[in-house]
Structures are given as structure tokens and as C-alpha cells.
Design an enzyme around this catalytic site. Structure first.
Site, short mmCIF file in Angstrom:
data_model
loop_
_atom_site.label_atom_id
_atom_site.label_comp_id
_atom_site.label_asym_id
_atom_site.label_seq_id
_atom_site.Cartn_x
_atom_site.Cartn_y
_atom_site.Cartn_z
N ARG A 55 0.82 -1.22 0.00
CA ARG A 55 0.00 0.00 0.00
C ARG A 55 0.86 1.27 0.00
O ARG A 55 0.42 2.31 -0.49
CB ARG A 55 -0.92 -0.02 1.22
N TYR B 115 -13.17 24.82 -7.41
CA TYR B 115 -13.71 23.61 -8.06
C TYR B 115 -14.91 23.14 -7.25
O TYR B 115 -14.79 22.83 -6.06
CB TYR B 115 -12.59 22.57 -8.06
N ASP C 50 -5.11 24.56 -5.11
CA ASP C 50 -5.33 23.62 -6.21
C ASP C 50 -4.60 24.18 -7.43
O ASP C 50 -4.90 25.28 -7.90
CB ASP C 50 -6.84 23.49 -6.46
C1 LIG Z 1 -10.81 17.65 -12.17
C2 LIG Z 1 -10.40 18.54 -11.07
C3 LIG Z 1 -10.23 18.04 -9.78
C4 LIG Z 1 -10.60 16.63 -9.40
O1 LIG Z 1 -9.84 15.65 -10.02
P1 LIG Z 1 -10.42 14.17 -10.27
O2 LIG Z 1 -9.21 13.37 -10.57
O3 LIG Z 1 -11.37 14.29 -11.40
O4 LIG Z 1 -11.09 13.74 -9.00
C5 LIG Z 1 -9.77 18.90 -8.81
N1 LIG Z 1 -9.50 20.20 -9.08
C6 LIG Z 1 -9.68 20.71 -10.30
C7 LIG Z 1 -9.38 22.16 -10.53
C8 LIG Z 1 -10.13 19.91 -11.33
O5 LIG Z 1 -10.36 20.44 -12.53
#
Ligand SMILES: *Cc1c(COP(=O)(O)O)cnc(C)c1O
Length: 402
Positions: free
Chosen positions: A61, A114, A185
Site C-alpha cells: 500500500r 472547483y 489547487d
Molecule cells: C478535475 C479537477 C479536480 C478533481 O480531479 P479528479 O481526478 O477528477 O477527481 C480537482 N480540481 C480541479 C481544478 C479539477 O479540474
């Protein structure tokens, strides 16, 4: 504009050592659940080193060579202390929120985030007695929003859907002066056009599903920390949640890292051409893309980013409605209709009005269409958009005739 980085470190990070004078270019895909040890003492030593914070695996893991190589490449990309892998971008976000927030805590979140973050809030965090408060990164004074129990500031720049650029150095300075960790993010930049940790952010998150994997064939999330202290907190929750990714998926994400700089340069090239074309189109009211000098975030983008990716949006001109937006995306040939983005292919999606209304900068009423500009010939993409816009004249004549 911040200077672009060299791709060299991304190409060589995690390369396997040669054995007996030779070896493969690529790290092997090491699939395993069980890790074997030569002695009981060796196993005890691994447990001990892991507990002390070293990145060693005593169980499948934890991830072995393939995972380790990817983590090293991600650390080179984002410039951090440690990288953690999660089974999706959203899992990476939830990992960080659960690692840093406890019952009774308050967190400030930029309102253009998001939007599934709000679902994590509604379905999980609220139940745990954690309060998320959404603030306007451009209009609110972050300092006055901070409470005694504020334990986290969560940002995304540029934002989802409207690509609002945040003043990350100013926002992180306020949070840091109160010792509040800042999470950002960084999915839009792929980590190549922006290193948030250099601007005072403490934890950078990406959906590796998007540009890092780059081929629409992997789900994955990454978390990068800036300090031993935050690494310890993320590691404990990562372990508690049992998060792991398959060696095959780790391999695909690592393969994506190798070509990330050249792919992103081409996405930027194509997206800039398409954005400029959209800007001059009579059926377009506004284009949301910070690389355009007309974009309100252009100055901040130019200061903090070294480039722009392939994701942008535009609003239809007054007189056109949701039906027209639907007709427009339906008529596109090279743009598939779909969520997600960051692969080699172009995509189109109508932004839901209720999602747009979450953003305090959104005062518009016109439909907004998000485009991911892929690696096709931009002339083909423009021709596709042009024929699709032209088709609206026929459908509006149909509407008048009906
Ligand atoms: C797509 C996205 C996510 C989430 O990613 P997943 O792999 O689809 O769960 C998070 N932040 C942003 C800005 C995104 O565009």
C-alpha cells in the site's frame, strides 16, 4: 513573467540505477501487495524508519519503486518536501481537508473553487462539525475573515470555469502572519506554469488526472507539502484512509510528467490562437483566459505564472441563449462534449448557471461554454468552431420560423 523552468529535472527524476552496467530507461512497474525482507531485523528496521518519517515501504500500500519515482518527479515539478499519491484529484483534496481540519475548526475557501469541494463540505465536513466559509478572493479582505478557530485557507488559481487569477502572494502573506496553512489547487497550470509553494502556499494539490497523466486514461491526485511538519500530518491521514494507487497508474502518470512541458507549451500555443479568434467573433461576448491582455487577471497572471494551459471559457453574445449554447456544442466535430480535461483532445462543456453563481465575480447572464484546447491543429479547431457558430444562424432562423 516568472521565467520558465528547465524540463531536464522532470526527464531524469526517478530514473532507475543501472545494474551490472546496463538497465532500462524507464522505471519498472512494480506491482505488489507484499514486501519481502531478508530478516526479521530488516523488517523491524523498515518499520522504525517509516515511523520516523522516512519514505520507505514495508507494505504494498505504501508503493514501491514506481510510486517512489513518480513522487520524486512530482517533488521536482512542484518544488516541495514530499509528494503523496491519491486515487483521484478529489481524493487528494479530501485527504488534505481531513488531515488539517478537526471538529470545531473553521476554514476559508475562495468562492470560485472547483465546485465538488462544496459537496465534500455538504456531505462530509459539516457532519464532522467542520465549517467551511466561502470568501471572495478579489472583494473580501481575508484578514477580517479570519476567526480564532480558522485552521486553513483553501485557494485555487486561476479558478475553475472563469479562470479568475488570485493574488497568491498577498493572500498567503495574510494567512502566514496568523500561522494558518494555505492550500492551493494547482491543476490548471499542471505544476509547470506555476509553483504555488514558491508564492507562500504550504500545500499544492493537483488532479494528475488532467495534465500530468495527459492522455485521458488515468484517475489520480497528488498532494505536495512544503515542510516536515505538514508532511507528518498528511502522511498520518493518508495512512489512516488507506489511500494508494496502482503501480500501473503511477507508471502512466510518470510517463506523463516526462512530456508535460512540451505538451503544455503546445496547449498554450493552440489555446492562445483559439482564444484570440473567439475574442474577435461577433457571437462571443467575453473570453475568460488570463493570457489575453483583455482579461482582468492578466497582470497577476503575467507576474506569477510562466505560461497558460489549454483551458478557457467564453460567454455567448447577448441575444443567444442556452438553446444556442446546446446547438453550438452539439455541432462541434473535433470537440467532444465531456467533463474533465488535460488530455491531448479538445473538449467542450456548457457551464451550469448554478455553478457560475457560486463565483462572486460572476455578474453575467449569458451562457458560458468551457473549452479544453487539445493538441489538434488549431486551424482545424477554429474551422470547427466557425462552422458551429455559422450553424446558429440556421437554427435561429428555424426558431423564428417555428
Ligand atoms: C478535475 C479537477 C479536480 C478533481 O480531479 P479528479 O481526478 O477528477 O477527481 C480537482 N480540481 C480541479 C481544478 C479539477 O479540474
Amino acid at each position: 513573467m516568472s521565467s520558465p523552468r528547465s524540463p531536464t529535472s522532470l526527464l531524469h527524476a526517478g530514473a532507475p540505477a543501472l545494474r551490472d552496467g546496463s538497465g532500462p530507461v524507464n522505471v519498472p512497474v512494480v506491482r505488489t501487495s507484499t514486501v519481502r525482507f531478508e530478516s526479521a531485523a530488516a523488517l523491524a528496521d523498515h518499520h522504525h524508519r517509516r515511523a520516523a518519517g522516512e519514505r520507505v515501504a514495508s507494505y504494498g500500500r505504501h508503493g514501491l519503486d514506481t510510486h517512489r519515482a513518480l513522487e520524486d518527479a512530482i517533488i521536482a515539478l512542484e518544488g516541495g518536501h514530499r509528494a503523496f499519491l491519491a486515487p483521484s484529484g478529489l481524493a487528494a483534496i479530501t485527504l488534505v481537508l481531513l488531515a488539517l481540519l478537526s471538529p470545531g475548526d473553521h476554514a476559508l475557501v475562495s468562492d470560485s473553487v472547483y465546485s465538488p469541494v462544496r459537496r465534500v463540505d455538504d456531505t462530509l465536513l459539516r457532519r464532522l462539525g467542520i465549517t467551511l466559509e466561502y470568501f471572495s478572493p478579489s472583494r473580501d479582505d481575508l484578514a477580517t475573515k479570519i476567526r480564532d478557530n480558522t485552521r486553513l485557507v483553501y485557494l485555487e488559481s486561476p479558478s475553475s470555469l472563469l479562470y479568475e487569477v488570485l493574488d497568491l502572494p498577498a493572500l498567503t502573506a495574510i494567512a502566514r502572519s496568523r500561522n494558518i496553512p494555505v492550500v492551493a489547487d494547482n491543476t490548471w497550470s499542471g505544476g509547470w506554469f506555476l509553483q504555488p509553494l514558491k508564492l507562500g502556499v504550504n500545500i499544492s494539490i493537483q488532479a494528475a488526472t488532467k495534465y500530468i497523466a495527459g492522455h485521458s486514461d488515468v484517475m489520480q491526485g497528488i498532494v505536495v507539502t512544503d515542510s516536515h511538519e505538514l508532511t507528518k500530518r498528511i502522511a498520518a491521514t493518508h495512512e489512516a484512509l488507506g489511500l494508494t494507487v496502482s503501480a500501473d497508474d503511477a507508471y502512466l502518470a510518470l510517463r506523463g510528467v516526462r512530456t508535460l512541458p512540451v505538451r503544455l507549451a503546445q496547449h498554450q500555443h493552440n489555446a492562445t490562437i483559439v482564444a484570440q479568434w473567439l475574442l474577435s467573433h461577433p457571437k462571443v461576448q467575453r473570453v475568460f483566459y488570463p493570457a489575453l491582455p483583455s482579461d482582468p487577471g492578466h497582470a497577476l497572471w503575467k507576474r506569477d505564472f510562466s505560461g497558460a494551459s489549454g483551458l478557457l471559457s467564453f460567454a455567448l453574445a447577448p441575444g443567444l441563449d442556452t438553446r444556442d449554447a446546446e446547438d453550438l456544442v452539439d455541432a462541434l466535430k473535433y470537440f467532444s462534449i465531456g467533463a474533465s480535461w488535460g488530455g491531448y483532445e479538445s473538449l467542450a462543456l456548457i457551464a451550469a448557471p448554478e455553478r457560475l453563481r457560486e463565483h462572486s465575480v460572476w455578474t453575467g447572464t449569458q451562457p458560458v461554454i468551457r473549452l479544453h484546447i487539445g493538441l489538434e491543429d488549431p486551424a482545424d479547431l477554429i474551422a470547427d468552431l466557425a462552422q458551429s457558430f455559422d450553424g446558429l444562424d440556421q437554427s435561429s432562423r428555424r426558431k423564428l420560423a417555428a
